[in-house]
Design a protein around this motif. Structure first.
Motif, PDB file in Angstrom:
ATOM      1  N   GLU A  85       0.746  -1.322   0.105  1.00  0.00           N
ATOM      2  CA  GLU A  85      -0.014   0.314   0.190  1.00  0.00           C
ATOM      3  C   GLU A  85       0.765   1.422  -0.018  1.00  0.00           C
ATOM      4  O   GLU A  85       2.094   1.159   0.087  1.00  0.00           O
ATOM      5  CB  GLU A  85      -0.892   0.112   1.135  1.00  0.00           C
ATOM      6  CG  GLU A  85      -1.897  -1.183   1.098  1.00  0.00           C
ATOM      7  CD  GLU A  85      -2.777  -1.141   2.248  1.00  0.00           C
ATOM      8  OE1 GLU A  85      -2.499  -0.962   3.524  1.00  0.00           O
ATOM      9  OE2 GLU A  85      -4.082  -1.217   2.000  1.00  0.00           O
ATOM     10  N   ASP A  86       0.225   2.526  -0.344  1.00  0.00           N
ATOM     11  CA  ASP A  86       0.933   3.638  -0.374  1.00  0.00           C
ATOM     12  C   ASP A  86       1.664   4.092   0.919  1.00  0.00           C
ATOM     13  O   ASP A  86       2.538   4.778   1.006  1.00  0.00           O
ATOM     14  CB  ASP A  86       0.004   4.868  -0.910  1.00  0.00           C
ATOM     15  CG  ASP A  86      -0.447   4.591  -2.163  1.00  0.00           C
ATOM     16  OD1 ASP A  86       0.093   3.891  -3.034  1.00  0.00           O
ATOM     17  OD2 ASP A  86      -1.351   5.099  -2.551  1.00  0.00           O
ATOM     18  N   ASP A  87       1.096   3.712   2.225  1.00  0.00           N
ATOM     19  CA  ASP A  87       1.623   4.254   3.290  1.00  0.00           C
ATOM     20  C   ASP A  87       2.994   3.085   3.778  1.00  0.00           C
ATOM     21  O   ASP A  87       3.238   3.221   5.109  1.00  0.00           O
ATOM     22  CB  ASP A  87       0.555   4.131   4.393  1.00  0.00           C
ATOM     23  CG  ASP A  87      -0.006   2.823   4.631  1.00  0.00           C
ATOM     24  OD1 ASP A  87       0.277   1.869   3.792  1.00  0.00           O
ATOM     25  OD2 ASP A  87      -0.809   2.533   5.530  1.00  0.00           O
ATOM     26  N   GLY A  88       3.180   2.172   3.053  1.00  0.00           N
ATOM     27  CA  GLY A  88       4.345   1.238   3.119  1.00  0.00           C
ATOM     28  C   GLY A  88       3.677  -0.197   3.834  1.00  0.00           C
ATOM     29  O   GLY A  88       4.583  -1.081   3.999  1.00  0.00           O
ATOM     30  N   GLY A  89       2.669  -0.022   4.104  1.00  0.00           N
ATOM     31  CA  GLY A  89       1.857  -1.336   4.633  1.00  0.00           C
ATOM     32  C   GLY A  89       1.642  -2.334   3.790  1.00  0.00           C
ATOM     33  O   GLY A  89       2.043  -2.202   2.460  1.00  0.00           O
ATOM     34  N   THR A  90       0.955  -3.538   4.040  1.00  0.00           N
ATOM     35  CA  THR A  90       0.568  -4.707   3.073  1.00  0.00           C
ATOM     36  C   THR A  90      -1.009  -5.025   3.462  1.00  0.00           C
ATOM     37  O   THR A  90      -1.397  -5.033   4.409  1.00  0.00           O
ATOM     38  CB  THR A  90       1.566  -5.846   3.002  1.00  0.00           C
ATOM     39  OG1 THR A  90       1.311  -6.440   4.280  1.00  0.00           O
ATOM     40  CG2 THR A  90       2.907  -5.551   2.575  1.00  0.00           C
ATOM     41  N   ARG A  91      -1.466  -5.347   2.236  1.00  0.00           N
ATOM     42  CA  ARG A  91      -2.778  -6.029   2.376  1.00  0.00           C
ATOM     43  C   ARG A  91      -3.084  -7.040   1.866  1.00  0.00           C
ATOM     44  O   ARG A  91      -2.536  -7.282   0.553  1.00  0.00           O
ATOM     45  CB  ARG A  91      -4.014  -4.873   1.761  1.00  0.00           C
ATOM     46  CG  ARG A  91      -3.933  -4.545   0.649  1.00  0.00           C
ATOM     47  CD  ARG A  91      -4.946  -3.439  -0.034  1.00  0.00           C
ATOM     48  NE  ARG A  91      -4.762  -3.429  -1.307  1.00  0.00           N
ATOM     49  CZ  ARG A  91      -5.627  -3.891  -2.168  1.00  0.00           C
ATOM     50  NH1 ARG A  91      -6.628  -4.793  -1.612  1.00  0.00           N
ATOM     51  NH2 ARG A  91      -5.413  -3.623  -3.611  1.00  0.00           N
ATOM     52  N   PRO A  92      -4.010  -8.098   2.209  1.00  0.00           N
ATOM     53  CA  PRO A  92      -3.924  -9.413   1.664  1.00  0.00           C
ATOM     54  C   PRO A  92      -5.137  -8.995   0.203  1.00  0.00           C
ATOM     55  O   PRO A  92      -5.764  -8.420   0.232  1.00  0.00           O
ATOM     56  CB  PRO A  92      -4.808 -10.363   2.504  1.00  0.00           C
ATOM     57  CG  PRO A  92      -5.377  -9.311   3.477  1.00  0.00           C
ATOM     58  CD  PRO A  92      -4.677  -7.994   3.579  1.00  0.00           C
ATOM     59  N   LEU A  93      -4.425  -9.880  -0.905  1.00  0.00           N
ATOM     60  CA  LEU A  93      -5.199  -9.740  -2.024  1.00  0.00           C
ATOM     61  C   LEU A  93      -5.464 -11.102  -2.770  1.00  0.00           C
ATOM     62  O   LEU A  93      -4.578 -11.939  -2.706  1.00  0.00           O
ATOM     63  CB  LEU A  93      -4.601  -8.843  -3.001  1.00  0.00           C
ATOM     64  CG  LEU A  93      -5.169  -8.890  -4.388  1.00  0.00           C
ATOM     65  CD1 LEU A  93      -6.520  -8.055  -4.411  1.00  0.00           C
ATOM     66  CD2 LEU A  93      -4.339  -8.142  -5.430  1.00  0.00           C
ATOM     67  N   ALA A  94      -6.640 -11.509  -2.918  1.00  0.00           N
ATOM     68  CA  ALA A  94      -6.995 -12.718  -3.699  1.00  0.00           C
ATOM     69  C   ALA A  94      -6.751 -12.689  -5.336  1.00  0.00           C
ATOM     70  O   ALA A  94      -7.674 -12.026  -5.902  1.00  0.00           O
ATOM     71  CB  ALA A  94      -8.326 -13.227  -3.384  1.00  0.00           C
ATOM     72  N   LEU A  95      -5.698 -12.936  -5.779  1.00  0.00           N
ATOM     73  CA  LEU A  95      -5.382 -12.838  -7.003  1.00  0.00           C
ATOM     74  C   LEU A  95      -5.875 -14.003  -7.911  1.00  0.00           C
ATOM     75  O   LEU A  95      -5.778 -15.293  -7.570  1.00  0.00           O
ATOM     76  CB  LEU A  95      -3.798 -12.871  -7.069  1.00  0.00           C
ATOM     77  CG  LEU A  95      -3.311 -12.632  -8.645  1.00  0.00           C
ATOM     78  CD1 LEU A  95      -3.453 -10.930  -9.159  1.00  0.00           C
ATOM     79  CD2 LEU A  95      -1.616 -12.999  -8.793  1.00  0.00           C
ATOM     80  N   PRO A  96      -6.761 -13.734  -8.898  1.00  0.00           N
ATOM     81  CA  PRO A  96      -7.422 -14.970  -9.676  1.00  0.00           C
ATOM     82  C   PRO A  96      -6.183 -15.820 -10.135  1.00  0.00           C
ATOM     83  O   PRO A  96      -5.195 -15.290 -10.691  1.00  0.00           O
ATOM     84  CB  PRO A  96      -8.033 -14.068 -10.740  1.00  0.00           C
ATOM     85  CG  PRO A  96      -8.467 -12.898 -10.337  1.00  0.00           C
ATOM     86  CD  PRO A  96      -7.174 -12.330  -9.193  1.00  0.00           C
ATOM     87  N   ILE A  97      -6.514 -17.130 -10.020  1.00  0.00           N
ATOM     88  CA  ILE A  97      -5.360 -18.151 -10.679  1.00  0.00           C
ATOM     89  C   ILE A  97      -5.240 -17.834 -12.449  1.00  0.00           C
ATOM     90  O   ILE A  97      -4.198 -18.144 -12.493  1.00  0.00           O
ATOM     91  CB  ILE A  97      -5.934 -19.560 -10.429  1.00  0.00           C
ATOM     92  CG1 ILE A  97      -4.793 -20.442 -10.560  1.00  0.00           C
ATOM     93  CG2 ILE A  97      -7.034 -19.823 -11.093  1.00  0.00           C
ATOM     94  CD1 ILE A  97      -3.631 -20.410  -9.423  1.00  0.00           C
TER      95      ILE A  97
END
Length: 319
Positions: A236-248
């Motif tokens: 993320e822009d603030d340097g953190g991370t977020r979980p994302l379900a990426l389509p196979i």
């Protein structure tokens, strides 16, 4: 003049590899798509390659050529890169998504890696790139490693995208950590200037990704055994991370014909994943020492890889 990074042993004498010529072609590779068995000397900051055994050769590795029809400038040499296939103790490997702003291979899923400095051990260069891109430093004595294979890369890979500006031999090194995915995940701090997301691939999904064929019109077919998505961590822009379900389906994309920014797994990474799966199968399919490399025998991809002993956290390859 810059020192040659990739040398070819031809007629008993080492010669620098030219930017304009196919390394596979100069080594006498026959017709077909490869890969071709290549004897490899892993030197500090250099590779020495030959189609025949030679004193000092430390491995016999598969060399995959670049796609045919790629014309290259004539006034440069071939550069050297190292990529790290980082395997956890619970058998997952790390891939990172390159940012869209990078000049080379933007938005592609690849293992951590990059250039090796001239006087740098090849493993040390790969581990440095791993640290610079992911923030991961592996404690000495808590990992083993073997060379997996070589990939001849030109970028852009298609003339329709422009004349090639880069020509590399990429050495893929398998680094097997004694830490689990959860332990390594807790320490990852991706570099936002190079990495926009990361994920861990297990053998099942990796096998599906590796089976997709670039440079063909083969349609993507989703196996019912595959999950619909893969968990990734996006920066993320603030340097953190977020979980994302990426389509196979995104991971099963093949090389597009019209644009280079489509999110997908790079062709060289698919090659490396195939080699990793072969290595993983050879280690787990029979009784052998933990971390030992056993010749998997002939497969579609490889009749080329010789047995290699594990290297325990050392920057020096086995002789």
């Amino acid at each position: 003049m810059a020192a040659a990074r990739v040398l070819l042993l031809l007629s008993g004498r080492p010669e620098s590899a030219s930017f304009a010529q196919s390394v596979c072609g100069r080594l006498g590779a026959g017709p077909g798509l490869g890969p071709w068995p290549t004897y490899c000397g892993l030197k500090r900051g250099q590779l020495l390659l030959s189609d025949k055994p030679f004193p000092g050769a430390s491995a016999r590795l598969p060399l995959q050529p670049r796609p045919p029809g790629t014309e290259l400038p004539t006034n440069r040499g071939v550069d050297l890169g190292v990529a790290i296939i980082l395997q956890t103790s619970d058998q997952a490997v790390l891939l990172t998504r390159r940012t869209r702003t990078l000049r080379v291979s933007p938005n592609l899923w690849v293992p951590p890696g990059g250039h090796v400095e001239l006087h740098e051990e090849l493993l040390d260069g790969g581990l440095r790139e791993l640290w610079e891109e992911s923030g991961l430093q592996l404690p000495q004595g808590q990992f083993s490693w073997v060379p997996l294979g070589l990939w001849e890369s030109a970028y852009p890979p298609m003339l329709s995208w422009g004349l090639p500006k880069y020509h590399h031999i990429i050495l893929y090194l398998l680094v097997v950590s004694q830490e689990s995915q959860q332990q390594l995940q807790a320490r990852i701090q991706p570099n936002p200037s190079e990495v926009s997301a990361f994920m861990w691939l297990g053998p099942d999904v990796a096998a599906a990704v590796a089976a997709t064929e670039d440079w063909t019109e083969t349609p993507i077919s989703l196996s019912q055994d595959l999950p619909p998505s893969v968990l990734t961590m996006e920066l993320e822009d603030d340097g953190g991370t977020r979980p994302l379900a990426l389509p196979i389906s995104t991971l099963l994309q093949t090389t597009p014909t019209s644009t280079e920014s489509t999110e997908r797994v790079s062709t060289g990474t698919k090659f490396a994943l195939r080699l990793w799966l072969q290595h993983l199968g050879s280690v787990t399919s029979g009784p052998c020492e933990r971390g030992a490399h056993v010749d998997p025998g002939p497969t579609k991809e490889e009749q080329n890889m010789d047995p290699l002993p594990p290297n325990q956290g050392s920057g020096k390859p086995s002789a």
